[in-house]
Scaffold this active site. Sequence first.
Site, mmCIF file in Angstrom:
data_model
loop_
_atom_site.group_PDB
_atom_site.id
_atom_site.type_symbol
_atom_site.label_atom_id
_atom_site.label_comp_id
_atom_site.label_asym_id
_atom_site.label_seq_id
_atom_site.Cartn_x
_atom_site.Cartn_y
_atom_site.Cartn_z
ATOM 1 N N ARG A 26 0.858 -1.200 0.062
ATOM 2 C CA ARG A 26 -0.100 0.168 -0.055
ATOM 3 C C ARG A 26 0.921 1.429 0.141
ATOM 4 O O ARG A 26 0.997 1.980 -1.115
ATOM 5 C CB ARG A 26 -0.793 0.082 1.144
ATOM 6 C CG ARG A 26 -2.126 0.958 1.035
ATOM 7 C CD ARG A 26 -1.710 2.325 1.687
ATOM 8 N NE ARG A 26 -1.026 2.348 2.816
ATOM 9 C CZ ARG A 26 -0.735 3.252 3.390
ATOM 10 N NH1 ARG A 26 -0.585 4.519 2.982
ATOM 11 N NH2 ARG A 26 -0.113 3.551 4.621
ATOM 12 N N ASP A 27 1.436 1.426 1.141
ATOM 13 C CA ASP A 27 2.251 2.740 1.174
ATOM 14 C C ASP A 27 3.304 2.476 0.292
ATOM 15 O O ASP A 27 3.901 3.609 -0.148
ATOM 16 C CB ASP A 27 2.667 2.875 2.582
ATOM 17 C CG ASP A 27 3.126 4.298 3.058
ATOM 18 O OD1 ASP A 27 3.248 5.229 2.177
ATOM 19 O OD2 ASP A 27 3.279 4.721 4.429
ATOM 20 N N HIS A 219 4.687 4.358 13.049
ATOM 21 C CA HIS A 219 4.654 4.395 11.343
ATOM 22 C C HIS A 219 5.586 5.370 11.077
ATOM 23 O O HIS A 219 5.518 6.635 10.894
ATOM 24 C CB HIS A 219 3.494 4.795 10.767
ATOM 25 C CG HIS A 219 3.428 4.844 9.339
ATOM 26 N ND1 HIS A 219 2.697 3.842 8.609
ATOM 27 C CD2 HIS A 219 3.794 5.672 8.362
ATOM 28 C CE1 HIS A 219 2.858 4.304 7.222
ATOM 29 N NE2 HIS A 219 3.444 5.221 7.193
ATOM 30 N N HIS A 221 8.779 7.101 8.882
ATOM 31 C CA HIS A 221 9.540 7.100 7.524
ATOM 32 C C HIS A 221 10.867 7.597 7.646
ATOM 33 O O HIS A 221 11.475 7.954 8.633
ATOM 34 C CB HIS A 221 8.824 8.225 6.561
ATOM 35 C CG HIS A 221 7.475 7.680 6.110
ATOM 36 N ND1 HIS A 221 7.301 7.585 4.851
ATOM 37 C CD2 HIS A 221 6.592 7.378 6.571
ATOM 38 C CE1 HIS A 221 6.072 7.065 4.311
ATOM 39 N NE2 HIS A 221 5.653 7.228 5.430
ATOM 40 N N CYS A 252 3.900 9.309 0.684
ATOM 41 C CA CYS A 252 2.527 9.852 0.059
ATOM 42 C C CYS A 252 2.538 10.707 -0.734
ATOM 43 O O CYS A 252 3.432 11.717 -0.632
ATOM 44 C CB CYS A 252 1.808 10.610 1.563
ATOM 45 S SG CYS A 252 0.075 11.003 1.096
ATOM 46 N N ASN A 261 9.778 4.812 3.548
ATOM 47 C CA ASN A 261 9.324 4.047 4.692
ATOM 48 C C ASN A 261 10.648 3.489 5.282
ATOM 49 O O ASN A 261 11.523 2.950 4.478
ATOM 50 C CB ASN A 261 8.333 3.213 4.242
ATOM 51 C CG ASN A 261 6.806 3.768 4.220
ATOM 52 O OD1 ASN A 261 6.134 3.742 5.231
ATOM 53 N ND2 ASN A 261 6.474 4.057 3.006
#
Length: 322
Positions: A26-27, A219, A221, A252, A261
């Site tokens: 996803r990311d 989460h 990065h 994003c 990430n």
Amino acid sequence: MAETQDYPIERPDLPRRATVYEVGPRDGLQNEAEKLPVDVRVRFVDLLTEAGLPAIEVGSFVSRSAIPQLADTDEVFARIHRASGVRYPALVPNLKGLERAILAGVREIAVFTAASETFNQRNIHAGIDESIERFGPVASRAREDGIRVRGYVSTAFGCPYEGEISPEAVREVVHKLLDLPVDEISIGDTIGVATPTGVYDVIETLYDSGVTRGVLALHLHDTRGTALANVYAGLECGIATFDSSAGGLGGCPYAPGASGNLATEDLVYMLEGLNIETGVTLPKVVAASRYLAGELGRRPPGRYLAAVWGQDVPVAVETGEP
Ligand code: HMG
Ligand code: MG
């Protein structure tokens, strides 16, 4: 006479087990210039399942024009091999997304908001309060169907448009999400500006306001190389769920500069070194990243991956056998 040791080394008690929440499909893929075929996305998820990841975020059910890279997430869900005991969540911004997720047989969703008004407006065309209002019926409907709900708080350590974000701003959003309710909250360093001090400040502010550590995830990065230091700070605070992306892909599109990430390989390598169990087989994560690298035509940016790049992978990727 021996010199006095001014800095005695104290080893903190760290969690014995940690959950690696994989966001690569996803990311990792939402920020790629190229839209990968469904076949490739499916194979990537299946390789991550083979690697023993306990939670794999497969994609998102958002507007096609907002994130064209993930437009066919419905089809990806229809074709992946779901292993029992593994969570396969997906991002959902509204009721329409939830309906799509339910049709795809999704058992865990993630709603996403931010600690910064401006970022939220750019990302989901809603202010913070408006987004929480949107999530109310989403969370209720999900609960009725027994679907687990995660909540993301983006830009918790800094915003590309507003700059510094206070821990109090994060606390406010976290409580609004908990009131929905959600089962887990992932605190996002969307543009990779956090340092361990920021992690301590945010987590301490949350704990002081009654948030329990079991609901929190980080989460991170790695844009400025601080992600693993921040994981360690999180572990010291008792956090035991960390999001990461195989190979360190991601970012994003609505957060300029949000590259990188935290790479799953880098995270697992460090957790293994700390004797923290994850259930993840590191060479198999490397195999998944190598597969994706072949499809993208370039090596993803993860550090562990770079270190082993020229070496043979000690797993048979096609058969999954050791
Ligand atoms: P909007 O334009 O305000 O909404 O977008 P709308 O309701 O007016 O809908 C616009 C169009 O999208 C309509 O289609 C809808 O049908 C369609 P049209 O009539 O123009 O043909 N639409 C949808 N289509 C499919 N699935 C849906 C859906 N909803 C509406 N669920 C909206 C609002 C939230 C939909 C939009 O802004 C959006 O989809 N944003 C998603 C942005 C995104 O995915 N960003 C990346 C993820 S967040 C992130 O990466 C951060 C994170 O990793 C943590 C961190 O690092 O901090 C999680
Ligand atoms: Mg992210």
